[in-house]
Design an enzyme around this catalytic site. Structure first.
Site, short mmCIF file in Angstrom:
data_model
loop_
_atom_site.label_atom_id
_atom_site.label_comp_id
_atom_site.label_asym_id
_atom_site.label_seq_id
_atom_site.Cartn_x
_atom_site.Cartn_y
_atom_site.Cartn_z
N SER A 87 -11.24 -1.06 -0.52
CA SER A 87 -9.96 -1.04 0.21
C SER A 87 -10.14 -1.37 1.68
O SER A 87 -9.28 -2.00 2.30
CB SER A 87 -9.33 0.36 0.13
OG SER A 87 -8.63 0.53 -1.07
N HIS A 100 -3.56 5.92 3.59
CA HIS A 100 -4.38 4.77 3.18
C HIS A 100 -3.81 3.45 3.71
O HIS A 100 -4.54 2.60 4.23
CB HIS A 100 -4.47 4.74 1.65
CG HIS A 100 -5.38 3.71 1.08
ND1 HIS A 100 -4.97 2.42 0.82
CD2 HIS A 100 -6.68 3.77 0.70
CE1 HIS A 100 -5.97 1.73 0.30
NE2 HIS A 100 -7.03 2.53 0.22
N VAL A 113 -8.73 2.31 18.27
CA VAL A 113 -9.56 1.23 17.75
C VAL A 113 -8.90 -0.11 18.04
O VAL A 113 -7.75 -0.18 18.49
CB VAL A 113 -9.77 1.38 16.23
CG1 VAL A 113 -10.56 2.64 15.91
CG2 VAL A 113 -8.43 1.39 15.48
N ASN A 148 -5.69 -1.10 25.05
CA ASN A 148 -4.80 0.00 25.46
C ASN A 148 -5.58 1.30 25.71
O ASN A 148 -4.98 2.36 25.89
CB ASN A 148 -3.70 0.23 24.43
CG ASN A 148 -4.26 0.54 23.04
OD1 ASN A 148 -5.46 0.59 22.84
ND2 ASN A 148 -3.36 0.72 22.07
N VAL A 181 -6.13 -14.82 -6.90
CA VAL A 181 -6.34 -13.73 -5.94
C VAL A 181 -7.80 -13.72 -5.49
O VAL A 181 -8.70 -13.86 -6.32
CB VAL A 181 -5.97 -12.37 -6.57
CG1 VAL A 181 -6.21 -11.23 -5.58
CG2 VAL A 181 -4.51 -12.37 -7.03
N ASP A 236 0.84 -1.21 0.00
CA ASP A 236 0.00 0.00 0.00
C ASP A 236 0.87 1.26 0.00
O ASP A 236 1.95 1.25 -0.59
CB ASP A 236 -0.93 -0.04 1.22
CG ASP A 236 -2.29 0.61 0.93
OD1 ASP A 236 -2.31 1.83 0.75
OD2 ASP A 236 -3.29 -0.10 0.90
N ASP A 280 -1.05 3.11 18.38
CA ASP A 280 -2.09 2.08 18.34
C ASP A 280 -1.77 0.98 17.33
O ASP A 280 -2.63 0.16 17.01
CB ASP A 280 -3.43 2.72 18.00
CG ASP A 280 -4.62 2.00 18.64
OD1 ASP A 280 -4.39 1.11 19.49
OD2 ASP A 280 -5.77 2.31 18.29
N ALA A 286 -7.11 -7.98 -8.44
CA ALA A 286 -8.15 -8.76 -7.76
C ALA A 286 -8.74 -9.85 -8.63
O ALA A 286 -9.12 -10.91 -8.12
CB ALA A 286 -9.26 -7.83 -7.27
#
Length: 525
Positions: free
Chosen positions: A307, A147, A165, A161, A258, A113, A122, A253
């Site tokens: 994504s 991204h 998230v 923590n 894949v 990416d 995090d 894809a």
């Protein structure tokens, strides 16, 4: 199909790098970069001419030359910030909260990416084994775009923590991230860069590769070879289906090796932007997905796109696989689709694939039946055909029509060849291609038998996107068309070369008679 490309990829014969590079220099041109692991070099578009590309293709040290298509990330941003730890809705939707990672069997997950915010509190860091590589000089452990950091957070944001998230895999001690930075600060990359980072993932022991990127273009040989090798070596590859909201196939894809991932919203309904076609294999949450973001950009964001669905599936695959490390990649893949939660029409469909990925359900099936629950075959078909036993062929029958037999042999650059069959009302009946490049080997033959309604006329148009036909510089391409037992076209040799589009009209029943040519020779357009 998109025609945007950034230059050319030249795949050279093993140990012939210096000869091919010297050849480029002798033409007064420069090499943008060399990818030794792929036996390839990259040329910038502005440096290339048609004559130069033809010369390279003809050289004995060159396997093939193909466009270096542009690829893009598939995410759309919405600003959002929360202060306390949040469990995004997708975590529960995919049952990630019902299954822990195996305590000792680590799985390596590679995210190809825009990079990774290594300093994010995090996210796992180098103490947890995070490592990476990049295509250019911009380091993998920074992410101006955000991204890649967002996708990585969906897979592995740290739980417990009291901040931000949690990811599908919330314990950084149980898995390892590999980061392959292939996309730039604008979320754009190329076939060469992405393929290079996939190779980097393989070389560093990745079990799962997650790619939230792609484009609608003619598939390239260098990608096919790389993904096939990765799959044959046990890597599970997962990629985003695309955000155009149409039926176009995005790559990587839509390669059979894949898993193509579509997106749903928090109500488990298909997202209108999610591309739909028969290669969509499975779905994940991808609308308003809350995850990590670079600290300079707010630390957390909500994004939407296939994504965002892709890392949910990749994270689940890794978590399930950690419990059953003896299973093959194809078996894990088949169990994921076998246990997916049906969301659309009965069975597999073009929008949801086999359904929404389910971690606990996949674990339960493997626990009960073992790896054999995913079958014993290693064959990858992709989409709705993945995991489906090949049925016995149905005997051909055309009782109420007339049979068209179409035999096509491509040259070494099959990715340039497509065809369309239309009726007298200009309605599309069937189409084929693009096919795979086989250069320097030749050639590939495809045979079609189609039952057509009688008393209509038809047009079969064959197109070569490079405008040099399918013969004779790169192999002896040819085709023949037989309708109702009569040969209406046989094209070979020089007649199959030097064209962009060639049409053959046939059938000519009733009111359509006047559109038919008086000879059997294909006509150019």
């Amino acid at each position: 199909k998109s025609s945007e490309f950034d230059g050319y990829i030249v795949k050279f014969e093993k140990s012939k790098e210096s000869q091919v590079q010297s050849m480029v220099f002798s033409m007064g041109k420069s090499v943008d970069r060399i990818i030794p692991k792929l036996n390839a070099l990259v040329l910038k578009k502005d440096d290339c001419t048609e004559e130069m590309i033809k010369t390279l293709r003809d050289n004995e040290n060159v396997e093939y030359v193909e466009p270096n298509y542009k690829l893009y990330t598939f995410g759309v941003q919405q600003d959002e910030r929360r202060l306390s730890e949040d469990v995004p809705y997708g975590i529960k939707m995919v049952q990630a909260d019902q299954l822990d990672f195996h305590p000792t069997n680590k799985v390596k997950i590679c995210v190809v990416d825009t990079g990774y915010a290594l300093n994010h509190p995090d996210l796992p860091n180098t103490q947890h084994g995070v490592m990476g590589g990049q295509v250019n000089q911009d380091p993998w452990n920074s992410d101006v775009n955000g991204h890649g950091t967002h996708c990585a957070g969906t897979i592995g944001a740290i739980g417990g923590n009291d901040i931000g998230v949690v990811g599908v895999n919330d314990d950084p001690e149980k898995f390892e991230f590999i980061i392959g930075k292939s996309m730039d600060d604008n979320g754009q990359g190329t076939v060469a860069g992405v393929t290079e980072m996939v190779r980097f993932c393989m070389d560093n022991g990745a079990n799962v590769i997650s790619m939230s990127l792609g484009g609608a273009y003619n598939p390239t040989q260098i990608e096919y070879e790389t993904y096939e090798e990765a799959y044959d070596n046990g890597v599970l590859i997962i990629a985003a289906a695309g955000n155009a909201g149409n039926s176009f196939e995005s790559f990587p894809a839509s390669f059979p090796m894949v898993m193509s991932v579509g997106a749903v919203n928090n109500a488990e309904q298909w997202a209108a932007f999610s591309q739909f076609n028969d290669q969509v294999e499975i779905s994940g949450p991808g609308v308003d997905t809350f995850s990590t973001f670079p600290m300079a950009k707010g630390s957390y964001k909500s994004l939407s796109g296939t994504s965002m669905a892709t890392p949910h599936v990749a994270g689940v695959a890794a978590k399930v696989w950690s419990h059953f490390p003896d299973c093959s990649n194809n078996q894990i893949r088949n169990v994921l689709i076998k246990t997916a939660k049906e969301a659309g029409p009965d069975g597999c469909d073009v929008k949801y694939g086999h359904g929404i990925v389910q971690a606990k359900a996949a674990y339960d099936l493997l626990f009960e039946e073992g790896c054999e629950a995913g079958g014993v075959s290693s064959f990858a078909a992709g989409g709705c055909l993945q995991g489906v036993p090949t049925p016995s062929p149905t005997p051909y029958s055309c009782e109420n029509g007339k049979t068209l037999k179409f035999d096509l042999t491509t040259d070494g650059y099959g990715a340039e060849t497509t065809w369309k069959l239309k009726n007298g009302d200009n309605e599309l009946i069937k189409e084929g291609g693009p096919y795979l490049n086989t250069a320097p080997e030749c050639c590939s033959t495809f045979q079609y038998e189609i039952c057509l309604p009688a008393n209509d006329c038809y047009n079969l148009a064959i197109e070569d996107s490079y405008a040099d036909g399918i013969c004779c510089d790169y192999g002896e391409g040819s085709w023949s068309i037989q309708y109702d037992g009569v040969i209406v076209a046989e094209v070979a040799g020089d007649n199959a070369g030097g064209f962009t589009v060639l049409h053959t009209n046939f059938g000519c029943g009733g009111q359509c008679a006047e559109v038919c040519p008086s000879s059997k020779t294909p006509t150019a357009s």
